[in-house]
Each structure stands twice: as structure tokens, then as C-alpha cells.
Design a protein around this motif. Structure first.
Motif, short mmCIF file in Angstrom:
data_model
loop_
_atom_site.label_atom_id
_atom_site.label_comp_id
_atom_site.label_asym_id
_atom_site.label_seq_id
_atom_site.Cartn_x
_atom_site.Cartn_y
_atom_site.Cartn_z
N THR A 20 -47.86 -19.33 41.11
CA THR A 20 -47.98 -20.12 39.88
C THR A 20 -46.60 -20.51 39.34
O THR A 20 -46.42 -21.61 38.80
N GLY A 56 -42.57 -7.61 40.73
CA GLY A 56 -43.88 -6.95 40.79
C GLY A 56 -44.63 -7.17 42.08
O GLY A 56 -45.77 -6.72 42.22
N LYS A 57 -44.00 -7.88 43.01
CA LYS A 57 -44.62 -8.17 44.31
C LYS A 57 -46.00 -8.80 44.12
O LYS A 57 -46.99 -8.43 44.77
N SER A 58 -46.03 -9.80 43.22
CA SER A 58 -47.29 -10.49 42.91
C SER A 58 -47.28 -11.88 43.54
O SER A 58 -46.53 -12.75 43.10
N ALA A 59 -48.09 -12.06 44.55
CA ALA A 59 -48.16 -13.36 45.21
C ALA A 59 -48.66 -14.43 44.25
O ALA A 59 -48.19 -15.58 44.26
N ALA A 60 -49.62 -14.06 43.39
CA ALA A 60 -50.16 -15.03 42.43
C ALA A 60 -49.09 -15.43 41.43
O ALA A 60 -48.97 -16.61 41.04
N GLY A 61 -48.31 -14.45 40.98
CA GLY A 61 -47.25 -14.76 40.03
C GLY A 61 -46.20 -15.67 40.64
O GLY A 61 -45.73 -16.62 40.00
N ARG A 112 -40.46 -12.12 37.62
CA ARG A 112 -41.46 -11.06 37.42
C ARG A 112 -42.38 -10.93 38.63
O ARG A 112 -42.78 -9.82 39.00
N GLY A 113 -42.73 -12.06 39.24
CA GLY A 113 -43.59 -12.02 40.40
C GLY A 113 -42.93 -11.34 41.58
O GLY A 113 -43.55 -10.56 42.30
N MET A 117 -51.42 -9.22 36.69
CA MET A 117 -50.48 -9.53 37.77
C MET A 117 -49.20 -10.12 37.17
O MET A 117 -49.25 -11.09 36.40
N LYS A 118 -48.11 -9.49 37.53
CA LYS A 118 -46.86 -9.88 36.93
C LYS A 118 -46.45 -11.29 37.33
O LYS A 118 -46.53 -11.67 38.48
N VAL A 128 -47.82 -14.09 36.47
CA VAL A 128 -48.88 -15.11 36.43
C VAL A 128 -48.91 -15.81 35.08
O VAL A 128 -48.99 -17.05 35.01
#
Length: 233
Positions: free
Chosen positions: A51, A43-48, A39-40, A1-2, A4
């Protein structure tokens, strides 16, 4: 995941920065938080994103708890807000240089009517006279340059060329009196001051450019002087 990994590193750095070495780890935490957040988001990364935001929060806490970082920030703000010195003010602060380890002539100004230049090695070496005599000659030359400059600023001398013409004979006389053995270098420098003065009056160069021209020329003269000294040994 981007995002993170960068966010996790930011969290670790932020926690360390809260308890120790904030001046090092808090900025690292902030950088990681920004990188991770970007990056989050990309990359549409909720975790990224999560954090990274946590890392940012820890970085903020570390900053708030660190007086050292406050001092650094205050210094940067003051440096940013300080008005830059104009070419004239920077060049017109009197200073004296010398070519270690021998006592030397003070460096001539970097524009025709300036009493000084930035800290650089002098172009001239020791005359047969004493170091004290050379120091007096340098002081006399700088005083003459400052006097002529002040006359130009006051309107008594109309331009840079007039100021150079005012101070050059006094510079030559000052070093003749102490018996400086390479007077042709003094003459060459005063000639260069006239050339730069004319270019300044014609608007062909700025004061900063004039300063650089004369500084480079004094370095060239220093090389000639050194070569002569070596050949005389």
C-alpha cells in the motif's frame, strides 16, 4: 499490519492530489508513503509495503500532473544552488534605515569599513535639522565609508583599522553639519567601529561577528536616544 494505515492514507491523499490541491495533498501522500514503507519493512508487512508503494506511485503521478509543484521545486533548487553571500558582500550593500515614525539618521555600517547592514532600525533619531539635511548627512557618511572601504580593497589602506580611521572623521563631520543633537552617540559609535576594526585585523572575530557586535551596539544607543527624547518632553 504495520504500514498499512499510513499507506492507505497516502493512497487517499495521492488520489486527491491528482485531481485537486496537489501542492498540499501530494506532499502528504509522499510523507505517508515513506512512513508506511518504513513501518512495513520494519514490521515485515507485505500489505504495508504494497500500500505504501502504491501511495508513492500516486504521489509521483500527482507531482507529474502539477505545474505548481514544478515551480516550487524549481525555486528550491535555485535557492540551494545560489552561492551564499560572503560576509563582506552582504555587509557592503548600501542601505538606509530609519526609525519610524520620525525621520532619522541612517544606521551606521556594521563593520568598520562597510557602508551598510542588514535591514534593522536605526540607532539614532531626529536632529534639529530637516529630514532632508539628515538624509544628506547619511548619504555623505555612507559615501565616505564606501570610499575608504574601496581604498582598503585596492590596497591603498592596509587594514580595517585604517579604513575606520579614514571614514570616522567624515562621519562625524557629516552629522555635525546638520546639527545632530546627540553627537556623543556618534562619537561612541565611531569608537566602537575602531574597536571592531582592531578585533578584525587581529583575527579575533569574523566579519559576521563584527556585524553583530555593532548592530547590538546601535540598538543600545537607540535606547539611550529614546530615553533622552522622553526626558526632554
Amino acid at each position: 499490519m504495520k504500514g498499512v494505515l499510513a499507506g492507505l492514507f497516502g493512497c487517499v491523499f495521492g488520489i486527491i492530489g491528482i485531481f485537486a490541491f496537489a501542492i498540499v495533498f501530494v506532499p502528504l501522500a509522499g510523507i505517508c508513503a515513506i512512513v508506511g514503507l518504513i513501518r512495513g519493512i520494519v514490521g515485515k508487512s507485505a500489505a504495508g509495503i504494497g500500500t505504501s508503494l502504491l501511495a508513492g506511485a500516486l504521489a509521483v503521478i500527482g507531482y507529474v500532473l502539477s505545474p505548481a509543484l514544478w515551480v516550487v521545486t524549481a525555486g528550491l533548487v535555485l535557492a540551494y544552488r545560489a552561492p551564499p553571500a560572503s560576509p563582506t558582500s552582504a555587509l557592503e550593500n548600501a542601505t538606509s534605515m530609519s526609525l519610524a515614525p520620525q525621520p532619522t539618521l541612517p544606521v551606521m555600517p556594521t563593520v568598520p569599513d562597510n557602508p551598510s547592514s542588514t535591514d534593522r532600525q536605526s540607532a539614532f533619531a531626529t536632529a534639529p535639522g530637516s529630514a532632508q539635511a539628515l538624509a544628506r548627512a547619511g548619504a555623505a557618511a555612507r559615501a565616505a565609508i564606501a570610499d575608504c572601504r574601496n581604498k582598503r580593497v585596492a590596497g591603498q589602506l592596509k587594514n580595517y583599522l585604517a579604513s575606520a580611521a579614514c571614514s570616522n572623521p567624515q562621519i562625524v563631520h557629516a552629522y555635525q553639519q546638520v546639527g545632530y543633537r546627540y553627537m556623543d552617540l556618534i562619537y561612541a559609535l565611531t569608537k566602537k567601529r575602531v574597536e571592531v576594526a582592531m578585533a578584525l585585523d587581529q583575527g579575533k572575530i569574523s566579519e559576521t561577528q563584527g556585524s553583530e557586535i555593532v548592530t547590538q551596539y546601535t540598538s543600545f544607543l537607540a535606547g539611550i536616544e529614546h530615553q533622552r527624547d522622553q526626558e526632554a518632553k
